[in-house]
Write a protein that holds these residues in place. Structure first.
Motif, PDB file in Angstrom:
ATOM      1  N   ILE A 261       0.897  -1.207  -0.077  1.00  7.02           N
ATOM      2  CA  ILE A 261       0.040  -0.173   0.014  1.00  7.02           C
ATOM      3  C   ILE A 261       0.995   1.259  -0.008  1.00  7.02           C
ATOM      4  O   ILE A 261       0.707   2.304  -0.538  1.00  7.02           O
ATOM      5  N   CYS A 262       1.821   1.375   0.807  1.00  8.64           N
ATOM      6  CA  CYS A 262       2.874   2.558   1.066  1.00  8.64           C
ATOM      7  C   CYS A 262       3.597   2.738  -0.361  1.00  8.64           C
ATOM      8  O   CYS A 262       4.048   3.822  -0.807  1.00  8.64           O
ATOM      9  N   ARG A 263       3.721   1.567  -1.352  1.00 11.32           N
ATOM     10  CA  ARG A 263       4.397   2.129  -2.580  1.00 11.32           C
ATOM     11  C   ARG A 263       3.538   2.470  -3.741  1.00 11.32           C
ATOM     12  O   ARG A 263       4.066   2.588  -4.622  1.00 11.32           O
ATOM     13  N   ARG A 264       2.507   2.395  -3.639  1.00 16.28           N
ATOM     14  CA  ARG A 264       1.389   2.744  -4.529  1.00 16.28           C
ATOM     15  C   ARG A 264       1.638   4.278  -4.678  1.00 16.28           C
ATOM     16  O   ARG A 264       1.799   5.208  -3.766  1.00 16.28           O
ATOM     17  N   THR A 265       1.451   4.631  -6.078  1.00 16.36           N
ATOM     18  CA  THR A 265       1.680   6.040  -6.188  1.00 16.36           C
ATOM     19  C   THR A 265       0.562   6.568  -7.062  1.00 16.36           C
ATOM     20  O   THR A 265       0.514   7.598  -7.656  1.00 16.36           O
ATOM     21  N   ASP A 266      -0.484   5.682  -7.382  1.00 21.50           N
ATOM     22  CA  ASP A 266      -1.625   6.024  -8.163  1.00 21.50           C
ATOM     23  C   ASP A 266      -3.002   6.888  -7.670  1.00 21.50           C
ATOM     24  O   ASP A 266      -3.868   7.026  -8.253  1.00 21.50           O
ATOM     25  N   GLY A 267      -2.864   7.124  -6.358  1.00 32.55           N
ATOM     26  CA  GLY A 267      -3.821   7.942  -5.480  1.00 32.55           C
ATOM     27  C   GLY A 267      -4.950   7.372  -5.217  1.00 32.55           C
ATOM     28  O   GLY A 267      -6.046   7.911  -5.077  1.00 32.55           O
ATOM     29  N   ARG A 268      -4.869   5.835  -5.103  1.00 37.87           N
ATOM     30  CA  ARG A 268      -6.048   5.235  -4.540  1.00 37.87           C
ATOM     31  C   ARG A 268      -6.165   5.655  -3.093  1.00 37.87           C
ATOM     32  O   ARG A 268      -5.635   6.224  -2.235  1.00 37.87           O
TER      33      ARG A 268
ATOM     34  N   ARG B  86       4.424   0.657  13.323  1.00 37.23           N
ATOM     35  CA  ARG B  86       5.213   1.882  13.677  1.00 37.23           C
ATOM     36  C   ARG B  86       6.325   1.346  14.902  1.00 37.23           C
ATOM     37  O   ARG B  86       7.186   1.893  15.053  1.00 37.23           O
ATOM     38  N   ARG B  87       5.841   0.383  15.811  1.00 36.79           N
ATOM     39  CA  ARG B  87       6.636  -0.054  16.859  1.00 36.79           C
ATOM     40  C   ARG B  87       8.160  -0.623  16.295  1.00 36.79           C
ATOM     41  O   ARG B  87       8.940  -0.507  16.906  1.00 36.79           O
ATOM     42  N   ILE B  88       8.016  -1.335  15.190  1.00 35.91           N
ATOM     43  CA  ILE B  88       9.082  -2.258  14.513  1.00 35.91           C
ATOM     44  C   ILE B  88       9.792  -1.158  13.579  1.00 35.91           C
ATOM     45  O   ILE B  88      10.953  -0.947  13.677  1.00 35.91           O
ATOM     46  N   ALA B  89       9.156  -0.371  12.851  1.00 33.70           N
ATOM     47  CA  ALA B  89       9.604   0.193  11.679  1.00 33.70           C
ATOM     48  C   ALA B  89       9.928   1.771  12.013  1.00 33.70           C
ATOM     49  O   ALA B  89      10.764   2.472  11.296  1.00 33.70           O
ATOM     50  N   GLY B  90       9.307   2.150  12.960  1.00 36.89           N
ATOM     51  CA  GLY B  90       9.488   3.744  13.412  1.00 36.89           C
ATOM     52  C   GLY B  90       8.518   4.576  12.937  1.00 36.89           C
ATOM     53  O   GLY B  90       7.610   4.101  12.140  1.00 36.89           O
ATOM     54  N   GLY B  91       8.423   5.848  13.242  1.00 38.33           N
ATOM     55  CA  GLY B  91       7.415   6.724  13.155  1.00 38.33           C
ATOM     56  C   GLY B  91       7.307   6.983  11.448  1.00 38.33           C
ATOM     57  O   GLY B  91       6.151   7.240  11.167  1.00 38.33           O
ATOM     58  N   ARG B  92       8.424   7.032  10.776  1.00 35.90           N
ATOM     59  CA  ARG B  92       8.243   7.353   9.403  1.00 35.90           C
ATOM     60  C   ARG B  92       8.311   5.857   8.553  1.00 35.90           C
ATOM     61  O   ARG B  92       8.912   5.748   7.479  1.00 35.90           O
ATOM     62  N   TRP B  93       7.443   4.973   9.169  1.00 29.10           N
ATOM     63  CA  TRP B  93       7.483   3.719   8.361  1.00 29.10           C
ATOM     64  C   TRP B  93       6.787   3.643   7.082  1.00 29.10           C
ATOM     65  O   TRP B  93       7.103   2.910   6.204  1.00 29.10           O
ATOM     66  N   MET B  94       5.965   4.622   6.664  1.00 31.03           N
ATOM     67  CA  MET B  94       5.395   4.830   5.244  1.00 31.03           C
ATOM     68  C   MET B  94       6.722   4.991   4.517  1.00 31.03           C
ATOM     69  O   MET B  94       6.549   4.438   3.192  1.00 31.03           O
ATOM     70  N   ARG B  95       7.442   5.877   4.774  1.00 26.21           N
ATOM     71  CA  ARG B  95       8.543   6.121   3.847  1.00 26.21           C
ATOM     72  C   ARG B  95       9.598   5.126   3.720  1.00 26.21           C
ATOM     73  O   ARG B  95      10.027   4.722   2.797  1.00 26.21           O
TER      74      ARG B  95
END
Length: 99
Positions: free
Chosen positions: A31-38, A67-76
């Motif tokens: 989901i985070c890698r999508r760039t098509d604006g869904r 977020r606990r594992i990947a950190g606050g900027r997990w979407m990035r």
């Protein structure tokens, strides 16, 4: 304990907690890698509450354990596939070690 491990290996039963957590991690990265604006990415970024919070423990969000594992900027962080896959095992271990 050894007997249980042997039975699981012989019957090839899938550990449900491990499978669920692995699929959740993969889907979050997808989901985070999508760039098509869904709408799915916008839902993850949505902050629904305005005004006063209710009394008591704050509700657990879907992304809190990620977020606990990947950190606050997990979407990035999810945009880098190799780094995301490296974090996956730590996330899966969190769920299999608990219970």
């Amino acid at each position: 304990m050894l007997f249980t491990v042997n039975v699981i290996e012989r019957t090839k039963v899938t550990d449900i907690a491990r499978k669920k957590s692995k699929l959740k991690w993969q889907w979050a990265g997808h989901i985070c890698r999508r760039t098509d604006g869904r709408w799915s990415r916008r839902v993850l970024e949505w902050r629904p509450r305005l005004g006063k919070r209710s009394v008591g423990r704050p509700p657990t969000r879907w992304s809190d354990d990620i977020r606990r594992i990947a950190g606050g900027r997990w979407m990035r962080r999810a945009e880098d596939r190799t780094a995301w896959r490296a974090l996956r095992e730590a996330y899966v271990q969190q769920w299999t070690a608990v219970g």
